[in-house]
Design a protein around this motif. Sequence first.
Motif, PDB file in Angstrom:
ATOM      1  N   SER A  85       0.871  -1.609  -0.092  1.00 40.82           N
ATOM      2  CA  SER A  85      -0.202  -0.534  -0.343  1.00 40.82           C
ATOM      3  C   SER A  85       1.133   1.272  -0.027  1.00 40.82           C
ATOM      4  CB  SER A  85      -0.889  -0.142   1.466  1.00 40.82           C
ATOM      5  OG  SER A  85      -0.272  -0.557   2.384  1.00 40.82           O
ATOM      6  N   LEU A  86       0.653   2.446  -0.433  1.00 33.02           N
ATOM      7  CA  LEU A  86       1.072   3.589  -0.398  1.00 33.02           C
ATOM      8  C   LEU A  86       0.412   4.575  -0.297  1.00 33.02           C
ATOM      9  CD1 LEU A  86       0.144   5.161  -3.218  1.00 33.02           C
ATOM     10  CD2 LEU A  86       1.791   3.301  -4.287  1.00 33.02           C
ATOM     11  N   CYS A  87       1.302   6.303   0.239  1.00 39.93           N
ATOM     12  CA  CYS A  87      -0.234   7.267   0.509  1.00 39.93           C
ATOM     13  C   CYS A  87       0.839   8.479   0.021  1.00 39.93           C
ATOM     14  CB  CYS A  87       0.174   7.219   2.456  1.00 39.93           C
ATOM     15  SG  CYS A  87      -0.099   9.018   2.366  1.00 39.93           S
ATOM     16  N   ALA A  88       0.278   9.025  -1.048  1.00 35.41           N
ATOM     17  CA  ALA A  88       0.758   9.953  -2.195  1.00 35.41           C
ATOM     18  C   ALA A  88      -0.090  11.322  -2.157  1.00 35.41           C
ATOM     19  CB  ALA A  88       1.025   9.064  -3.911  1.00 35.41           C
ATOM     20  N   ASP A  89       1.433  12.023  -1.780  1.00 34.02           N
ATOM     21  CA  ASP A  89       1.368  13.860  -1.611  1.00 34.02           C
ATOM     22  C   ASP A  89       1.905  14.383  -2.708  1.00 34.02           C
ATOM     23  OD1 ASP A  89       0.899  16.905  -0.640  1.00 34.02           O
ATOM     24  OD2 ASP A  89       2.351  16.493   0.546  1.00 34.02           O
ATOM     25  N   ILE A  90       1.196  14.713  -3.783  1.00 29.08           N
ATOM     26  CA  ILE A  90       1.818  15.290  -5.323  1.00 29.08           C
ATOM     27  C   ILE A  90       0.845  16.407  -5.206  1.00 29.08           C
ATOM     28  CG2 ILE A  90       1.608  12.474  -6.076  1.00 29.08           C
ATOM     29  CD1 ILE A  90      -0.203  13.797  -7.660  1.00 29.08           C
ATOM     30  N   THR A  91       2.316  16.808  -6.026  1.00 25.39           N
ATOM     31  CA  THR A  91       1.631  18.758  -6.200  1.00 25.39           C
ATOM     32  C   THR A  91       2.386  18.993  -7.793  1.00 25.39           C
ATOM     33  OG1 THR A  91       2.815  18.647  -4.188  1.00 25.39           O
ATOM     34  CG2 THR A  91       2.255  20.472  -5.433  1.00 25.39           C
ATOM     35  N   THR A  92       1.426  19.867  -8.408  1.00 32.56           N
ATOM     36  CA  THR A  92       1.555  20.126  -9.782  1.00 32.56           C
ATOM     37  C   THR A  92       2.625  22.182  -9.724  1.00 32.56           C
ATOM     38  OG1 THR A  92      -0.705  18.969 -10.874  1.00 32.56           O
ATOM     39  CG2 THR A  92       1.031  21.122 -12.044  1.00 32.56           C
ATOM     40  N   PHE A  93       3.342  22.435  -9.725  1.00 33.00           N
ATOM     41  CA  PHE A  93       3.944  23.042  -9.304  1.00 33.00           C
ATOM     42  C   PHE A  93       3.697  24.116 -10.413  1.00 33.00           C
ATOM     43  CE2 PHE A  93       5.957  20.856  -6.036  1.00 33.00           C
ATOM     44  CZ  PHE A  93       5.793  22.117  -4.712  1.00 33.00           C
ATOM     45  N   VAL A  94       4.096  23.783 -11.464  1.00 34.02           N
ATOM     46  CA  VAL A  94       4.171  25.334 -12.807  1.00 34.02           C
ATOM     47  C   VAL A  94       2.857  25.312 -12.866  1.00 34.02           C
ATOM     48  CG1 VAL A  94       4.944  25.102 -15.357  1.00 34.02           C
ATOM     49  CG2 VAL A  94       7.077  24.313 -13.024  1.00 34.02           C
ATOM     50  N   PRO A  95       2.598  26.460 -12.987  1.00 31.59           N
ATOM     51  CA  PRO A  95       1.454  27.152 -13.526  1.00 31.59           C
ATOM     52  C   PRO A  95       0.506  26.260 -14.496  1.00 31.59           C
ATOM     53  CG  PRO A  95       2.285  28.776 -12.245  1.00 31.59           C
ATOM     54  CD  PRO A  95       3.542  27.851 -12.521  1.00 31.59           C
ATOM     55  N   GLN A 152      -0.877  20.008 -16.728  1.00 30.21           N
ATOM     56  CA  GLN A 152      -1.675  19.795 -16.527  1.00 30.21           C
ATOM     57  C   GLN A 152      -1.854  18.282 -15.753  1.00 30.21           C
ATOM     58  OE1 GLN A 152      -4.890  18.809 -18.840  1.00 30.21           O
ATOM     59  NE2 GLN A 152      -3.457  20.284 -20.698  1.00 30.21           N
ATOM     60  N   LEU A 153      -0.536  18.132 -15.084  1.00 30.37           N
ATOM     61  CA  LEU A 153      -0.372  16.912 -14.644  1.00 30.37           C
ATOM     62  C   LEU A 153       1.511  17.264 -12.820  1.00 30.37           C
ATOM     63  CD1 LEU A 153       0.374  13.934 -17.329  1.00 30.37           C
ATOM     64  CD2 LEU A 153      -1.193  14.655 -15.587  1.00 30.37           C
ATOM     65  N   GLU A 154       1.343  16.489 -12.529  1.00 29.10           N
ATOM     66  CA  GLU A 154       2.271  16.776 -10.998  1.00 29.10           C
ATOM     67  C   GLU A 154       3.718  16.827 -11.802  1.00 29.10           C
ATOM     68  OE1 GLU A 154       1.188  13.209 -11.199  1.00 29.10           O
ATOM     69  OE2 GLU A 154       3.674  11.949 -11.253  1.00 29.10           O
ATOM     70  N   ASP A 155       5.009  17.775 -11.339  1.00 30.32           N
ATOM     71  CA  ASP A 155       5.369  17.248 -11.497  1.00 30.32           C
ATOM     72  C   ASP A 155       6.733  17.259 -10.111  1.00 30.32           C
ATOM     73  OD1 ASP A 155       5.247  19.635  -9.979  1.00 30.32           O
ATOM     74  OD2 ASP A 155       5.328  21.135 -11.914  1.00 30.32           O
ATOM     75  N   ASP A 156       6.136  16.822  -8.659  1.00 32.72           N
ATOM     76  CA  ASP A 156       6.848  16.555  -8.239  1.00 32.72           C
ATOM     77  C   ASP A 156       6.067  15.543  -6.601  1.00 32.72           C
ATOM     78  OD1 ASP A 156       8.727  17.555  -6.013  1.00 32.72           O
ATOM     79  OD2 ASP A 156       6.951  17.994  -4.602  1.00 32.72           O
ATOM     80  N   GLY A 157       6.584  14.708  -5.526  1.00 33.78           N
ATOM     81  CA  GLY A 157       5.939  14.531  -5.865  1.00 33.78           C
ATOM     82  C   GLY A 157       6.285  12.670  -3.579  1.00 33.78           C
ATOM     83  N   ASN A 158       5.827  13.186  -3.235  1.00 38.71           N
ATOM     84  CA  ASN A 158       6.739  12.114  -2.065  1.00 38.71           C
ATOM     85  C   ASN A 158       5.688  10.818  -1.769  1.00 38.71           C
ATOM     86  OD1 ASN A 158       8.927  13.984  -1.780  1.00 38.71           O
ATOM     87  ND2 ASN A 158       7.145  15.021  -0.531  1.00 38.71           N
ATOM     88  N   VAL A 159       5.495  10.046  -1.713  1.00 38.66           N
ATOM     89  CA  VAL A 159       5.066   8.474  -1.751  1.00 38.66           C
ATOM     90  C   VAL A 159       5.319   7.251  -0.554  1.00 38.66           C
ATOM     91  CG1 VAL A 159       4.045   6.546  -2.432  1.00 38.66           C
ATOM     92  CG2 VAL A 159       4.373   8.818  -3.958  1.00 38.66           C
ATOM     93  N   LEU A 160       4.922   7.495   0.887  1.00 37.51           N
ATOM     94  CA  LEU A 160       4.751   6.353   1.678  1.00 37.51           C
ATOM     95  C   LEU A 160       4.939   5.293   1.023  1.00 37.51           C
ATOM     96  CD1 LEU A 160       3.351   8.792   4.950  1.00 37.51           C
ATOM     97  CD2 LEU A 160       6.124   8.836   4.191  1.00 37.51           C
ATOM     98  N   LEU A 161       5.465   4.455   1.547  1.00 37.26           N
ATOM     99  CA  LEU A 161       5.685   3.268   1.251  1.00 37.26           C
ATOM    100  C   LEU A 161       5.205   2.107   2.379  1.00 37.26           C
ATOM    101  CD1 LEU A 161       8.128   3.022  -1.188  1.00 37.26           C
ATOM    102  CD2 LEU A 161       5.708   3.543  -1.540  1.00 37.26           C
ATOM    103  N   ARG A 162       4.019   1.330   2.344  1.00 37.61           N
ATOM    104  CA  ARG A 162       3.849   0.122   3.125  1.00 37.61           C
ATOM    105  C   ARG A 162       4.511  -1.456   2.249  1.00 37.61           C
ATOM    106  NH1 ARG A 162      -1.129   1.670   6.518  1.00 37.61           N
ATOM    107  NH2 ARG A 162      -0.283   3.454   8.363  1.00 37.61           N
ATOM    108  N   PHE A 163       5.207  -2.222   2.676  1.00 34.77           N
ATOM    109  CA  PHE A 163       5.646  -3.552   1.916  1.00 34.77           C
ATOM    110  C   PHE A 163       5.506  -5.135   3.187  1.00 34.77           C
ATOM    111  CE2 PHE A 163       8.996  -0.224   0.943  1.00 34.77           C
ATOM    112  CZ  PHE A 163       8.741  -0.648  -0.345  1.00 34.77           C
ATOM    113  N   ALA A 164       4.801  -5.588   2.465  1.00 36.84           N
ATOM    114  CA  ALA A 164       4.296  -7.109   3.140  1.00 36.84           C
ATOM    115  C   ALA A 164       5.265  -7.540   3.543  1.00 36.84           C
ATOM    116  CB  ALA A 164       4.398  -8.229   1.308  1.00 36.84           C
ATOM    117  N   GLY A 165       5.222  -7.801   5.243  1.00 42.60           N
ATOM    118  CA  GLY A 165       6.163  -8.172   5.919  1.00 42.60           C
ATOM    119  C   GLY A 165       6.535  -7.315   6.940  1.00 42.60           C
ATOM    120  N   GLY A 166       6.169  -6.379   6.766  1.00 40.20           N
ATOM    121  CA  GLY A 166       6.507  -4.641   7.822  1.00 40.20           C
ATOM    122  C   GLY A 166       6.994  -3.998   7.015  1.00 40.20           C
TER     123      GLY A 166
END
Length: 375
Positions: free
Chosen positions: A218-228, A231-245
């Motif tokens: 599973s994942l949790c994504a915080d993405i941003t389009t900085f350039v006015p 139409q698509l995001e140009d930056d972001g950070n994604v938290l990741l959870r893997f099987a097994g912890g």
Amino acid sequence: MRKLKFGLVGGGIGSFIGPVHRIAAEMDGLATLVCGAFSSDPERSKDSAQSIYRLPQERAYASFEAMFAQENLLPVEQRMDFVVIATPNHLHYPVAMAALDAGFHVVCDKPVAFDLDQALELQRKVEASGLAFALTHNYTGYPMIRQARAMIEEGKLGSIRRVNCEYLQGWLAQPLLDNKQADWRTDPQRAGAAGCFGDIGSHGENLISYVTGLHLESLCADITTFVPGRQLEDDGNVLLRFAGGAKGILSVSQIALGKENDLRLQVFGDRASIEWCQDDANSLVVRHADGPMQVLRSGWAGTNPHSIAATRLPPGHPEGYLEAFAEVYRNFCNHLLGGSDNVNYPGIAEGVRGMQFIQSVVNSAQAGAQWVRLT
Ligand code: NAD
């Protein structure tokens, strides 16, 4: 000795990755470019055949459909064996499907398709065809990436707890007008549902999976389009959870001003950790819980057979992006030529996984950075 023959779709004048494919595929003398549909413009395809690839005009085709039909009329000793797809993302699926229908093996650049449905459809087609399919996640070909993967498989890091991966670029920090590569990458009709996560985040996801063997749940994504206006995001950070912890973070940007291709991977186990970055690709830093820090160097004592197999030169002569790219081709061509039963190159399964990742990033972000399970 048989040499494989291939045709290129894309890679016309002014393009980026097509000529890289040609160099990488030919580097080990296992394959040679014989034809192409290098552009959607037939004249440009012919000009590209001549000026970039030095191919005869009759092997420069006006379209990929014409190339597949005409090549199949040639005697087998002249006909291409596989097709390389180096077009913008929206064309990967139609070209790959047509190539498989025409009986050609496929090498496709990432991401494997425009969306997940197409990727799944393509997977069914590849499996039914019995033909080979490679996806050029070229960073898997670096000797020290192979070294790290084998060390983790052998348990040298112990149990993996944390993964940090960054892929930072700055070339899209401003709107780029009249730039072919920027143009389609920022257009959802041609790039797909994601911007930087489809373009380079997909490499990050693949690298993590390849090196650690961890299964992303599973994942949790915080993405941003900085350039006015983009139409698509140009930056972001994604938290990741893997099987097994194990947990992780994948940080991706194309607006990180000043960054070139800053790809970096750190994996932390309970016995040791590794750190690798593309700017110093011949080195792998290993930090042990109960010993001194090591810097392993490709081709030098202490490296494992997986790393040595991917090393072409004595230590100290820089090997880089092109050689790592060529490693995917060497493995793919050896598989086709029967020299190896081992399918040790990224394929359609990795492509589907990549599309699941991209779609999940978009879904998570659209839901306000909610955790989502990979479908
Ligand atoms: P580009 O815009 O530089 O080149 C695309 C080429 O495709 C051009 O020559 C264009 O004329 C051609 N083309 C477009 N429509 C066509 C058609 N119908 N028939 C034949 N040719 C056609 O793009 P690029 O940067 O080279 O990227 C191409 C692909 O490679 C993308 O999918 C991208 O994600 C991928 N890529 C991968 C890497 C990597 O490291 N593996 C790096 C860059 C790009």
